[in-house]
Design a protein around this motif. Structure first.
Motif, PDB file in Angstrom:
ATOM      1  N   ASP A 225      36.410  29.990  44.910  1.00  0.00           N
ATOM      2  CA  ASP A 225      37.262  28.919  44.732  1.00  0.00           C
ATOM      3  C   ASP A 225      37.533  29.038  43.135  1.00  0.00           C
ATOM      4  OD1 ASP A 225      37.482  28.060  47.138  1.00  0.00           O
ATOM      5  OD2 ASP A 225      36.369  26.558  47.182  1.00  0.00           O
ATOM      6  N   VAL A 226      36.258  29.101  42.586  1.00  0.00           N
ATOM      7  CA  VAL A 226      36.242  29.272  41.054  1.00  0.00           C
ATOM      8  C   VAL A 226      37.055  30.651  40.470  1.00  0.00           C
ATOM      9  CG1 VAL A 226      34.873  29.437  38.910  1.00  0.00           C
ATOM     10  CG2 VAL A 226      34.327  27.778  40.696  1.00  0.00           C
ATOM     11  N   LEU A 227      36.759  31.704  41.019  1.00  0.00           N
ATOM     12  CA  LEU A 227      37.218  32.796  40.755  1.00  0.00           C
ATOM     13  C   LEU A 227      39.009  32.961  40.974  1.00  0.00           C
ATOM     14  CD1 LEU A 227      34.665  35.893  41.436  1.00  0.00           C
ATOM     15  CD2 LEU A 227      35.578  35.023  39.189  1.00  0.00           C
ATOM     16  N   THR A 228      39.268  32.302  42.014  1.00  0.00           N
ATOM     17  CA  THR A 228      40.716  32.279  42.366  1.00  0.00           C
ATOM     18  C   THR A 228      41.520  31.499  41.485  1.00  0.00           C
ATOM     19  OG1 THR A 228      40.099  32.524  44.770  1.00  0.00           O
ATOM     20  CG2 THR A 228      42.261  31.657  44.445  1.00  0.00           C
ATOM     21  N   ASP A 229      40.988  30.282  41.056  1.00  0.00           N
ATOM     22  CA  ASP A 229      41.629  29.597  39.829  1.00  0.00           C
ATOM     23  C   ASP A 229      41.702  30.277  38.607  1.00  0.00           C
ATOM     24  OD1 ASP A 229      41.671  27.542  41.811  1.00  0.00           O
ATOM     25  OD2 ASP A 229      39.956  26.436  41.163  1.00  0.00           O
ATOM     26  N   TRP A 230      40.556  30.820  38.327  1.00  0.00           N
ATOM     27  CA  TRP A 230      40.824  31.675  37.043  1.00  0.00           C
ATOM     28  C   TRP A 230      41.826  33.112  37.214  1.00  0.00           C
ATOM     29  CZ3 TRP A 230      40.257  36.732  35.110  1.00  0.00           C
ATOM     30  CH2 TRP A 230      40.319  36.904  33.718  1.00  0.00           C
ATOM     31  N   LEU A 231      41.879  33.607  38.211  1.00  0.00           N
ATOM     32  CA  LEU A 231      42.897  34.606  38.397  1.00  0.00           C
ATOM     33  C   LEU A 231      44.333  34.214  38.378  1.00  0.00           C
ATOM     34  CD1 LEU A 231      40.827  36.814  41.050  1.00  0.00           C
ATOM     35  CD2 LEU A 231      41.445  37.306  38.593  1.00  0.00           C
ATOM     36  N   GLU A 232      44.444  32.959  39.160  1.00  0.00           N
ATOM     37  CA  GLU A 232      45.899  32.534  39.073  1.00  0.00           C
ATOM     38  C   GLU A 232      46.192  31.913  37.585  1.00  0.00           C
ATOM     39  OE1 GLU A 232      45.876  29.673  42.205  1.00  0.00           O
ATOM     40  OE2 GLU A 232      46.031  31.196  43.727  1.00  0.00           O
ATOM     41  N   ASP A 233      45.328  31.512  36.879  1.00  0.00           N
ATOM     42  CA  ASP A 233      45.493  31.085  35.543  1.00  0.00           C
ATOM     43  C   ASP A 233      45.928  32.152  34.775  1.00  0.00           C
ATOM     44  OD1 ASP A 233      44.890  28.387  36.241  1.00  0.00           O
ATOM     45  OD2 ASP A 233      42.679  28.425  35.505  1.00  0.00           O
ATOM     46  N   GLN A 234      45.633  33.217  35.127  1.00  0.00           N
ATOM     47  CA  GLN A 234      45.854  34.437  34.273  1.00  0.00           C
ATOM     48  C   GLN A 234      47.233  35.137  34.915  1.00  0.00           C
ATOM     49  OE1 GLN A 234      43.886  35.025  31.552  1.00  0.00           O
ATOM     50  NE2 GLN A 234      42.790  33.200  32.500  1.00  0.00           N
ATOM     51  N   GLY A 235      47.845  34.317  35.819  1.00  0.00           N
ATOM     52  CA  GLY A 235      48.910  35.035  36.427  1.00  0.00           C
ATOM     53  C   GLY A 235      48.818  36.189  37.321  1.00  0.00           C
ATOM     54  N   ILE A 236      47.744  36.070  37.967  1.00  0.00           N
ATOM     55  CA  ILE A 236      47.564  37.130  39.073  1.00  0.00           C
ATOM     56  C   ILE A 236      47.613  36.400  40.201  1.00  0.00           C
ATOM     57  CG2 ILE A 236      45.746  38.698  40.161  1.00  0.00           C
ATOM     58  CD1 ILE A 236      44.745  39.100  37.229  1.00  0.00           C
ATOM     59  N   GLY A 237      48.775  36.414  41.050  1.00  0.00           N
ATOM     60  CA  GLY A 237      49.116  35.528  42.031  1.00  0.00           C
ATOM     61  C   GLY A 237      48.204  35.957  43.351  1.00  0.00           C
ATOM     62  N   TYR A 238      47.827  36.930  43.270  1.00  0.00           N
ATOM     63  CA  TYR A 238      47.049  37.379  44.502  1.00  0.00           C
ATOM     64  C   TYR A 238      45.506  37.510  44.482  1.00  0.00           C
ATOM     65  CZ  TYR A 238      46.889  41.963  41.803  1.00  0.00           C
ATOM     66  OH  TYR A 238      46.665  42.805  40.926  1.00  0.00           O
ATOM     67  N   GLY A 239      45.149  36.509  43.351  1.00  0.00           N
ATOM     68  CA  GLY A 239      43.584  36.387  43.334  1.00  0.00           C
ATOM     69  C   GLY A 239      42.881  35.753  44.238  1.00  0.00           C
ATOM     70  N   TRP A 240      43.423  35.420  45.308  1.00  0.00           N
ATOM     71  CA  TRP A 240      42.713  34.901  46.480  1.00  0.00           C
ATOM     72  C   TRP A 240      42.203  35.974  47.227  1.00  0.00           C
ATOM     73  CZ3 TRP A 240      44.824  35.933  51.149  1.00  0.00           C
ATOM     74  CH2 TRP A 240      45.893  36.377  51.291  1.00  0.00           C
ATOM     75  N   GLN A 241      42.955  37.265  47.197  1.00  0.00           N
ATOM     76  CA  GLN A 241      42.516  38.217  47.954  1.00  0.00           C
ATOM     77  C   GLN A 241      41.324  39.078  47.110  1.00  0.00           C
ATOM     78  OE1 GLN A 241      46.472  40.107  48.148  1.00  0.00           O
ATOM     79  NE2 GLN A 241      46.417  39.941  50.359  1.00  0.00           N
TER      80      GLN A 241
END
Length: 495
Positions: A237-253
């Motif tokens: 969950d923490v990594l997904t939030d960080w990746l989305e903040d960087q504009g990486i929309g597929y961070g959950w994958q």
């Protein structure tokens, strides 16, 4: 040993039931070539010694015993005149190893008619040729039948083990094939991602930094901690939030792969600071492929290592590349057998190993001990399957004075007291028709008691059954240690 010589009376020996049909001339020959001896209380002959004489008791008390482990176990005690023992297979000559199959002693002054083995063989052949042929046929026929039965029992066990081994090998082999196919796909994507990065307006220093990060990421994968499902979910969950903040929309994958590799937000912050905002999405995607290839290679390594261990266990179990008689570690034998039988044991039976690793290696026939372990484990699993299919199999080793104890304890329904004395008899089985030969425990007894000079016993109450194998820590005397399977004992001592 020899006793005190005494006069031989043809009339006396002719009154014994074995000789009562002989002619006076034949009785005279027996008295001429044989002798009467009186033995004081003590041993007459010892098991394993060359069988040089045939003994018939004329009066007194005789005791026959067999060696089991380091103990002499009494099998017969009688005062009946005319009973006999000793070189009873002398008529077979050199075709059978002529040794005493038991030990004989007397408990009071006892007279014997003693006939040399070669004379016994001669008079048998001359006086009873048809009977000798019949006895020879029975002896070697039963010997061949016993060998065939033993071989069939081994083949049945091998078939069961082969099925289990095939199942065990199939899982890691299939995993390795799947991982290899996925790895090929990931490597191709990594190459394309690298081409995209290389075509961008990035300096040599930036690319070098990216390569260095890749190397450090691969090292981090090798040291990734093992997380609980809850810990892994929180980090994802923490990594997904960080990746989305960087504009990486597929961070959950990407997050589950990064967490499995041991990466966290601090690590990704270092990556972002090193490569810059414009290259970060491609760099993160490239690192994802790097991590996936490392994880896939780890999976392939684990699978092939598992296959290698299974093959080693099969070799250890079969002892195909080992000498038949050697000094062996019983724990290695037990582990290889448990691994070979893991499919049959199943997931619902817990296996507990309570090993005393300080125990020394022992002289043994390892392949045949593995057959004993197989039979005892198979019986334990069958007992627990019959009691609901769940339970615990405890395999325990310990020192018992000058012997090594191997105990198999199960939580099955137990062995009823009324059949406990029969379970080691040939062809006795409690399994349904077609599921058991009734030879497993009989063969195990022969291997442990006859071949290893050990003992095999059972203690059982419902929910707690223990088969205990006791093996000598040291080899028997060289002249008494069998280096080939013992001949089946198809004759019965008459004393």
């Amino acid at each position: 040993m020899s006793g005190q010589p005494m006069p031989c009376s043809p009339q006396e020996i002719g009154s014994m039931f074995l000789f009562e049909k002989l002619t006076p001339k034949q009785l005279g020959r027996l008295c001429c070539e044989g002798r009467v001896e009186k033995f004081e209380p003590g041993p007459v002959y010892t098991e394993g010694e060359p069988a040089t004489c045939f003994y018939m008791m004329l009066g007194g008390t005789v005791v026959l015993s067999r060696r089991v482990g380091g103990d002499d176990v009494e099998v017969t005690r009688t005062s009946q005149r005319g009973v006999y023992a000793g070189a009873m297979q002398a008529y077979l000559g050199d075709r059978v190893r002529q040794v005493y199959n038991n030990s004989m002693r007397v408990t009071e002054p006892t007279r014997f008619f003693v006939l040399p083995a070669d004379t016994f063989a001669s008079v048998m052949s001359e006086w009873f040729p048809m009977a000798v042929h019949l006895l020879e046929g029975l002896f070697f026929g039963q010997k061949s039948a016993q060998l065939a039965i033993n071989q069939r029992e081994r083949l049945l066990a091998l078939g069961s083990l082969s099925a289990g081994l095939t199942h065990e090998l199939n899982n890691p082999a299939a995993a390795a094939v799947r991982a290899t196919a996925t790895l090929r796909e990931r490597v191709a994507k990594m190459r394309r991602k690298l081409a995209v990065i290389a075509e961008g307006p990035f300096s040599r220093e930036t690319l070098a930094t990216l390569i260095e990060i890749q190397e450090r990421t691969a090292e981090r994968v090798a040291k990734a901690p093992v997380l609980s499902p809850l810990e892994a979910s929180d980090r994802e969950d923490v990594l997904t939030d960080w990746l989305e903040d960087q504009g990486i929309g597929y961070g959950w994958q990407l997050a589950p792969t990064f967490v499995q590799a041991g990466l966290d937000v601090d690590w990704l912050e270092q990556v972002a600071a090193a490569v810059g905002e414009e290259i970060l999405p491609n760099a993160v995607g490239w690192l994802n492929y790097t991590i996936e290839t490392e994880l896939l290679m780890n999976e392939i390594e684990d699978s092939t290592t598992r296959i290698s261990h299974l093959v080693d266990a099969a070799k250890q179990y079969s002892q195909l590349d080992r000498a038949p008689y050697q000094v062996a570690d019983v724990h290695e034998l037990l582990d290889s057998t448990l691994l070979m039988l893991s499919a049959k044991i199943g997931q619902r039976i817990e296996v507990v190993r309570e090993y005393d690793r300080t125990l020394p290696k022992i002289p043994a026939y390892p392949a045949e001990l593995n057959q004993v372990w197989t039979n005892l484990i198979d019986n334990a699993v069958a007992a627990m399957n019959g009691a609901g299919g769940e339970g615990t199999l405890t395999v325990r080793t310990a020192r018992d004075n000058d012997r090594l104890l191997v105990e198999f304890q199960d939580t099955g329904h137990g062995v009823p007291p009324e059949i406990r004395d029969r379970i080691f008899d040939p062809f006795f089985t409690t399994k349904p028709v077609g599921e058991g030969t009734g030879l497993g425990l009989d063969i195990s007894w022969r291997i442990v008691v006859d071949k290893h000079h050990g003992s095999l016993r059972v203690e059982s109450v419902p929910g707690d059954t223990r088969f205990q194998v006791l093996l000598p820590l040291k080899a028997a005397d060289p002249d008494d240690t069998p280096l080939t399977p013992p001949e089946p004992d198809t004759t019965e001592e008459q004393a």
